[in-house]
Design a protein around this motif. Structure first.
Motif, PDB file in Angstrom:
ATOM      1  N   GLY A 286      -5.701  -2.538   4.571  1.00 34.97           N
ATOM      2  CA  GLY A 286      -4.631  -2.730   5.543  1.00 34.97           C
ATOM      3  C   GLY A 286      -4.440  -4.183   5.919  1.00 34.97           C
ATOM      4  N   GLN A 287      -5.536  -4.941   6.036  1.00 39.73           N
ATOM      5  CA  GLN A 287      -5.448  -6.344   6.439  1.00 39.73           C
ATOM      6  C   GLN A 287      -4.652  -7.185   5.447  1.00 39.73           C
ATOM      7  N   HIS A 288      -4.765  -6.884   4.171  1.00 43.41           N
ATOM      8  CA  HIS A 288      -4.178  -7.718   3.125  1.00 43.41           C
ATOM      9  C   HIS A 288      -2.778  -7.278   2.706  1.00 43.41           C
ATOM     10  N   ALA A 289      -2.266  -6.202   3.288  1.00 48.61           N
ATOM     11  CA  ALA A 289      -0.980  -5.660   2.838  1.00 48.61           C
ATOM     12  C   ALA A 289       0.194  -6.399   3.456  1.00 48.61           C
ATOM     13  N   ASP A 290       1.266  -6.506   2.672  1.00 51.66           N
ATOM     14  CA  ASP A 290       2.549  -7.004   3.180  1.00 51.66           C
ATOM     15  C   ASP A 290       3.428  -5.857   3.655  1.00 51.66           C
ATOM     16  N   LEU A 291       3.139  -4.652   3.170  1.00 49.67           N
ATOM     17  CA  LEU A 291       3.893  -3.457   3.558  1.00 49.67           C
ATOM     18  C   LEU A 291       3.034  -2.240   3.283  1.00 49.67           C
ATOM     19  N   VAL A 292       3.054  -1.283   4.205  1.00 47.29           N
ATOM     20  CA  VAL A 292       2.459   0.028   3.963  1.00 47.29           C
ATOM     21  C   VAL A 292       3.587   1.053   4.028  1.00 47.29           C
ATOM     22  N   VAL A 293       3.700   1.859   2.981  1.00 46.46           N
ATOM     23  CA  VAL A 293       4.695   2.934   2.966  1.00 46.46           C
ATOM     24  C   VAL A 293       3.973   4.234   2.661  1.00 46.46           C
ATOM     25  N   VAL A 294       4.231   5.254   3.466  1.00 48.14           N
ATOM     26  CA  VAL A 294       3.621   6.564   3.266  1.00 48.14           C
ATOM     27  C   VAL A 294       4.710   7.531   2.834  1.00 48.14           C
TER      28      VAL A 294
ATOM     29  N   VAL B 159       0.864  -1.179   0.000  1.00 47.40           N
ATOM     30  CA  VAL B 159       0.000   0.000   0.000  1.00 47.40           C
ATOM     31  C   VAL B 159       0.899   1.227   0.000  1.00 47.40           C
ATOM     32  N   LEU B 160       0.722   2.085  -0.994  1.00 44.24           N
ATOM     33  CA  LEU B 160       1.465   3.349  -1.062  1.00 44.24           C
ATOM     34  C   LEU B 160       0.530   4.462  -0.645  1.00 44.24           C
ATOM     35  N   GLY B 161       0.725   4.970   0.569  1.00 44.33           N
ATOM     36  CA  GLY B 161      -0.037   6.120   1.033  1.00 44.33           C
ATOM     37  C   GLY B 161       0.661   7.406   0.634  1.00 44.33           C
ATOM     38  N   VAL B 162      -0.103   8.373   0.175  1.00 42.78           N
ATOM     39  CA  VAL B 162       0.459   9.655  -0.255  1.00 42.78           C
ATOM     40  C   VAL B 162      -0.312  10.759   0.440  1.00 42.78           C
TER      41      VAL B 162
ATOM     42  N   ARG C  22       7.672   5.297  16.301  1.00 48.22           N
ATOM     43  CA  ARG C  22       8.808   4.374  16.371  1.00 48.22           C
ATOM     44  C   ARG C  22       8.655   3.392  17.526  1.00 48.22           C
ATOM     45  N   ARG C  23       8.119   3.853  18.650  1.00 47.91           N
ATOM     46  CA  ARG C  23       7.880   2.932  19.771  1.00 47.91           C
ATOM     47  C   ARG C  23       6.883   1.849  19.406  1.00 47.91           C
ATOM     48  N   ARG C  24       6.001   2.164  18.468  1.00 49.48           N
ATOM     49  CA  ARG C  24       4.996   1.188  18.026  1.00 49.48           C
ATOM     50  C   ARG C  24       5.495   0.338  16.858  1.00 49.48           C
ATOM     51  N   SER C  25       6.797   0.379  16.618  1.00 50.48           N
ATOM     52  CA  SER C  25       7.461  -0.464  15.607  1.00 50.48           C
ATOM     53  C   SER C  25       7.343   0.048  14.184  1.00 50.48           C
ATOM     54  N   ALA C  26       6.821   1.267  13.986  1.00 46.29           N
ATOM     55  CA  ALA C  26       6.864   1.847  12.644  1.00 46.29           C
ATOM     56  C   ALA C  26       8.286   2.290  12.335  1.00 46.29           C
ATOM     57  N   ILE C  27       8.642   2.265  11.064  1.00 47.61           N
ATOM     58  CA  ILE C  27       9.937   2.763  10.609  1.00 47.61           C
ATOM     59  C   ILE C  27       9.716   4.168  10.051  1.00 47.61           C
ATOM     60  N   VAL C  28      10.256   5.167  10.742  1.00 49.42           N
ATOM     61  CA  VAL C  28      10.156   6.550  10.286  1.00 49.42           C
ATOM     62  C   VAL C  28      11.531   6.959   9.777  1.00 49.42           C
ATOM     63  N   ILE C  29      11.641   7.109   8.471  1.00 48.60           N
ATOM     64  CA  ILE C  29      12.909   7.440   7.837  1.00 48.60           C
ATOM     65  C   ILE C  29      13.247   8.906   8.115  1.00 48.60           C
ATOM     66  N   GLU C  30      14.488   9.168   8.494  1.00 44.25           N
ATOM     67  CA  GLU C  30      14.921  10.560   8.666  1.00 44.25           C
ATOM     68  C   GLU C  30      14.866  11.276   7.311  1.00 44.25           C
TER      69      GLU C  30
ATOM     70  N   VAL D 146       6.194   1.905   6.927  1.00 44.52           N
ATOM     71  CA  VAL D 146       7.317   2.823   6.710  1.00 44.52           C
ATOM     72  C   VAL D 146       6.763   4.210   6.410  1.00 44.52           C
ATOM     73  N   PHE D 147       7.239   5.214   7.131  1.00 44.52           N
ATOM     74  CA  PHE D 147       6.890   6.604   6.865  1.00 44.52           C
ATOM     75  C   PHE D 147       8.125   7.322   6.319  1.00 44.52           C
ATOM     76  N   ALA D 148       7.947   8.064   5.235  1.00 48.28           N
ATOM     77  CA  ALA D 148       9.023   8.894   4.679  1.00 48.28           C
ATOM     78  C   ALA D 148       8.592  10.352   4.791  1.00 48.28           C
ATOM     79  N   PRO D 149       8.952  11.031   5.884  1.00 50.44           N
ATOM     80  CA  PRO D 149       8.475  12.398   6.112  1.00 50.44           C
ATOM     81  C   PRO D 149       9.039  13.385   5.100  1.00 50.44           C
ATOM     82  N   ALA D 150       8.267  14.430   4.837  1.00 48.19           N
ATOM     83  CA  ALA D 150       8.722  15.557   4.013  1.00 48.19           C
ATOM     84  C   ALA D 150       7.965  16.791   4.464  1.00 48.19           C
ATOM     85  N   MET D 151       8.704  17.808   4.864  1.00 49.90           N
ATOM     86  CA  MET D 151       8.098  19.045   5.361  1.00 49.90           C
ATOM     87  C   MET D 151       9.208  20.087   5.529  1.00 49.90           C
TER      88      MET D 151
END
Length: 402
Positions: free
Chosen positions: A75-83, A7-10, A138-146, A115-120
């Motif tokens: 969400g149930q069927h995804a192997d990966l969600v990246v935003v 799932v690619l969230g934008v 991050r405490r909830r095991s999400a990967i937040v990329i710097e 995985v979250f890829a922030p931009a701001m």
């Protein structure tokens, strides 16, 4: 085999257009991608673009195809969600469990790696509220990329730029390759320092003593560490590779510069991996003008002096208790014997030993090595991608961390 479902969230930031390149890389590499843009994201890139690039309609509304229950099913069927991009607003809503659109509903129902890829803008990224939200995710095991450092909207420059889509894709690929283990994020909360590339010691303004190292192994170590949740500082010596997504990159040229950068970054590091090829010697004198050849005369000998031994210095004076130090040994003969001798001499915890040559290791996409431990262990790594060797190194590091 079923295609991995991504799932690619934008979310609604100007960097949304870069997600088109990430989408293309995901689809062309055999992933089934469902794009879930927010309403704000559609102001930047239209629904037709997402549908054309993914080969399927974009999911934009909770109320579309209600009989399929999209707010749960996707969400149930995804192997990966990246935003990508993940705006400050999206990070805040995700951290607080809000579910006011299809993307945030999807994030709540996903049981796969996220995985979250922030931009701001820099000010928004550095705001305490955003930093607390990132820490919560991050405490909830999400990967937040710097985010990367560079040009932002308008004339502004700073930290907050979306990393290169190719590098975000590399992180996604590593997370998917780890499968269920990705949820462990065994380097979460850890700071790791990695050196990469090859140092250059200047002779004159146009010449230097150098080596063949491309930096690919060090960059692979950085990417895999990011995928496992670490905060990564990459000290890069003369590498032309793109910055790995999520790593803070410090650029250096000489061995002395590398020493300074590594020791500074290692002050609060849990692990230091010295993958760079550091010059043992440098010219005793630097010629301020180009050294000219003279007819009928042989060149003057070049006197060399020793460079500091960064690996031995790190091993002997670790600034943090329990810090794990890893070295690399590039050998051309008697590989294991020389490796064991170097391990004892340097005093590090692990030493990655591999055979090098003109067409061996340097500049290649694959590698083969044996990882020697100070405890007498030997871990062979079969010929394969450098990411596989990197994951083995991190497995061994994690097992030694306090």
């Amino acid at each position: 085999m079923d295609k991995p479902k991504v799932v690619l969230g934008v979310s609604g930031g100007i960097a949304a257009y870069k997600a088109c390149e990430l989408l293309r890389r995901l689809t062309e590499s055999g992933h089934e991608v469902q794009v879930v843009p927010t309403a704000a994201a559609l102001h930047f890139v239209g629904e037709a673009t997402w549908a054309a690039l993914s080969g399927r309609p974009a999911a934009t509304e909770v109320w579309q195809s209600v009989h399929e229950v999209p707010h749960v099913r996707i969400g149930q069927h995804a192997d990966l969600v990246v935003v990508a991009p993940a705006t400050a607003d999206l990070l805040a809503r995700a951290a607080h469990g809000l579910a006011d659109d299809l993307l945030t509903n999807t994030l709540l129902t996903a049981r796969c790696p996220v995985v979250f890829a922030p931009a701001m803008h820099t000010e928004m990224w550095e705001h305490p509220a955003t930093q607390e939200n990132v820490a919560t995710l991050r405490r909830r095991s999400a990967i937040v990329i710097e985010p990367a450092v560079g040009r932002l909207t308008g004339v502004d420059t700073g930290k907050g730029r979306l990393p290169d889509p190719e590098e975000i894709f590399a992180v996604c690929r590593r997370v998917l390759a780890r499968g269920d283990r990705a949820q462990d994020r065994d380097l979460a909360g850890r700071h790791v320092v990695i050196s990469a590339g090859g140092t250059r010691e200047p002779l004159d303004p146009v010449r230097f003593l150098g080596n063949r190292s491309s930096g690919k192994q060090g960059y692979a170590l950085a990417r895999t560490a990011v995928a496992r949740g670490a905060r990564v500082t990459l000290v890069s010596a003369n590498s032309a590779l793109p910055d790995p997504a999520g790593a803070d990159v410090v650029r250096v040229g000489t061995a002395v510069q590398l020493r300074e950068a590594v020791l500074k970054a290692a002050a609060d590091a849990d692990a230091v991996v010295m993958a760079a090829a550091v010059a043992d010697f440098r010219p005793a004198e630097y010629a301020t003008g180009k050294i000219k050849k003279k007819d009928g005369e042989d060149p003057a000998p070049i006197a060399l002096v020793r460079n500091p031994d960064v690996l031995a210095e790190l091993s002997a004076g670790r600034p943090r208790p329990g810090q794990v130090v890893v070295g690399f040994a590039a050998e051309t003969d008697d590989v294991l014997a020389n490796g064991r001798a170097k391990l004892a001499r340097k005093g590090c915890d692990l030493l990655v030993v591999n055979e090098v040559g003109e067409r061996l290791t340097f500049g290649e996409e694959s590698s083969e090595a044996v990882v020697l431990g100070a405890d007498g262990s030997e871990t062979p790594v079969a010929h394969g991608p450098k990411e596989a060797l990197a994951d083995t190194v991190w497995d061994l590091v994690v097992s030694r961390l306090p």
